[in-house]
Design a protein around this motif. Structure first.
Motif, PDB file in Angstrom:
ATOM      1  N   VAL A 190       0.820  -1.222   0.000  1.00  0.00           N
ATOM      2  CA  VAL A 190       0.000   0.000   0.000  1.00  0.00           C
ATOM      3  C   VAL A 190       0.857   1.277   0.000  1.00  0.00           C
ATOM      4  N   ILE A 227       0.950   4.392  -2.629  1.00  0.00           N
ATOM      5  CA  ILE A 227       0.850   5.814  -2.253  1.00  0.00           C
ATOM      6  C   ILE A 227       1.998   6.591  -2.901  1.00  0.00           C
ATOM      7  N   HIS A 263      -0.665  10.975  14.666  1.00  0.00           N
ATOM      8  CA  HIS A 263      -0.075   9.686  14.264  1.00  0.00           C
ATOM      9  C   HIS A 263       0.323   9.816  12.792  1.00  0.00           C
ATOM     10  N   GLU A 323       2.744  -4.649   9.561  1.00  0.00           N
ATOM     11  CA  GLU A 323       1.664  -5.022   8.639  1.00  0.00           C
ATOM     12  C   GLU A 323       1.943  -4.600   7.212  1.00  0.00           C
ATOM     13  N   HIS A 363       8.800   1.936   7.580  1.00  0.00           N
ATOM     14  CA  HIS A 363       8.181   3.184   8.018  1.00  0.00           C
ATOM     15  C   HIS A 363       8.432   3.383   9.506  1.00  0.00           C
TER      16      HIS A 363
HETATM   17  P1  5GP Z   1       2.722  -1.386  10.817  1.00  0.00           P
HETATM   18  O1  5GP Z   1       1.856  -2.315  11.624  1.00  0.00           O
HETATM   19  O2  5GP Z   1       3.135  -2.016   9.505  1.00  0.00           O
HETATM   20  O3  5GP Z   1       3.883  -0.838  11.603  1.00  0.00           O
HETATM   21  O4  5GP Z   1       1.830  -0.127  10.514  1.00  0.00           O
HETATM   22  C1  5GP Z   1       1.173   0.098   9.311  1.00  0.00           C
HETATM   23  C2  5GP Z   1       0.325   1.338   9.482  1.00  0.00           C
HETATM   24  O5  5GP Z   1      -0.130   1.731   8.198  1.00  0.00           O
HETATM   25  C3  5GP Z   1      -0.920   1.140  10.344  1.00  0.00           C
HETATM   26  O6  5GP Z   1      -0.879   2.053  11.445  1.00  0.00           O
HETATM   27  C4  5GP Z   1      -2.075   1.431   9.394  1.00  0.00           C
HETATM   28  O7  5GP Z   1      -3.145   2.115  10.005  1.00  0.00           O
HETATM   29  C5  5GP Z   1      -1.413   2.271   8.316  1.00  0.00           C
HETATM   30  N1  5GP Z   1      -2.028   2.172   6.997  1.00  0.00           N
HETATM   31  C6  5GP Z   1      -2.389   1.018   6.355  1.00  0.00           C
HETATM   32  N2  5GP Z   1      -2.912   1.306   5.142  1.00  0.00           N
HETATM   33  C7  5GP Z   1      -2.873   2.661   5.019  1.00  0.00           C
HETATM   34  C8  5GP Z   1      -3.273   3.554   3.973  1.00  0.00           C
HETATM   35  O8  5GP Z   1      -3.786   3.175   2.919  1.00  0.00           O
HETATM   36  N3  5GP Z   1      -3.066   4.885   4.210  1.00  0.00           N
HETATM   37  C9  5GP Z   1      -2.512   5.352   5.362  1.00  0.00           C
HETATM   38  N4  5GP Z   1      -2.357   6.679   5.472  1.00  0.00           N
HETATM   39  N5  5GP Z   1      -2.123   4.536   6.362  1.00  0.00           N
HETATM   40  C10 5GP Z   1      -2.301   3.200   6.186  1.00  0.00           C
END
Ligand code: 5GP
Length: 125
Positions: A14, A18, A47, A105, A110
């Motif tokens: 994703v 973006i 956040h 996820e 990031h």
């Molecule tokens: P991780 O668990 O990989 O550290 O965090 C992934 C983050 O990406 C999560 O906090 C989730 O809410 C965010 N996220 C997932 N898909 C999208 C999206 O399409 N747009 C944005 N802005 N955030 C996303």
């Protein structure tokens, strides 16, 4: 679902979409090295996610394979985003989940910036 560590980069993730402009984001900051945008499902009043523009799966991948310029550019950009958000006075938390047990996820490196309230203990008891 959390991603496994040591996987090859998936250009359909994703954040890659973006970066290519295929999906929208609420942008906070951008330079040659990074894009920063608000998380779609915020877990704190502020956040924000900071991602490198280059394709790295995780911090493990980035720290091993990114150039000095990319690492410096990314690190400075995280600090710059915190200043833009005006959270360096009250304070904030940086988090980067890595791999399955880290709870990652999205398989594009990031850093989360959380702020806007007292954030409490580092991890749930
Ligand atoms: P991780 O668990 O990989 O550290 O965090 C992934 C983050 O990406 C999560 O906090 C989730 O809410 C965010 N996220 C997932 N898909 C999208 C999206 O399409 N747009 C944005 N802005 N955030 C996303």
């Amino acid at each position: 679902m959390a991603v496994k560590g040591n996987v090859p980069y998936d250009p359909q993730n994703v954040f890659a979409r973006i970066l290519r402009g295929e999906l929208p984001c609420n942008k906070v900051y951008e330079n040659d090295y990074v894009l920063a945008f608000h998380d779609i499902a915020p877990k704190a009043p502020i956040h924000v996610l900071v991602i490198p523009k280059a394709p790295y799966v995780s911090f493990a991948d980035f720290s091993q394979n990114a150039s000095e310029a990319e690492i410096t550019g990314f690190t400075r950009a995280v600090g710059q985003v915190a200043r833009i958000l005006q959270v360096d006075g009250p304070g904030y938390r940086l988090l980067s989940n890595v791999g399955e047990e880290g709870g990652q996820e999205v398989p594009h490196f990031h850093v989360h910036i959380f702020a806007g309230r007292a954030l409490g203990p580092m991890l749930p008891e």
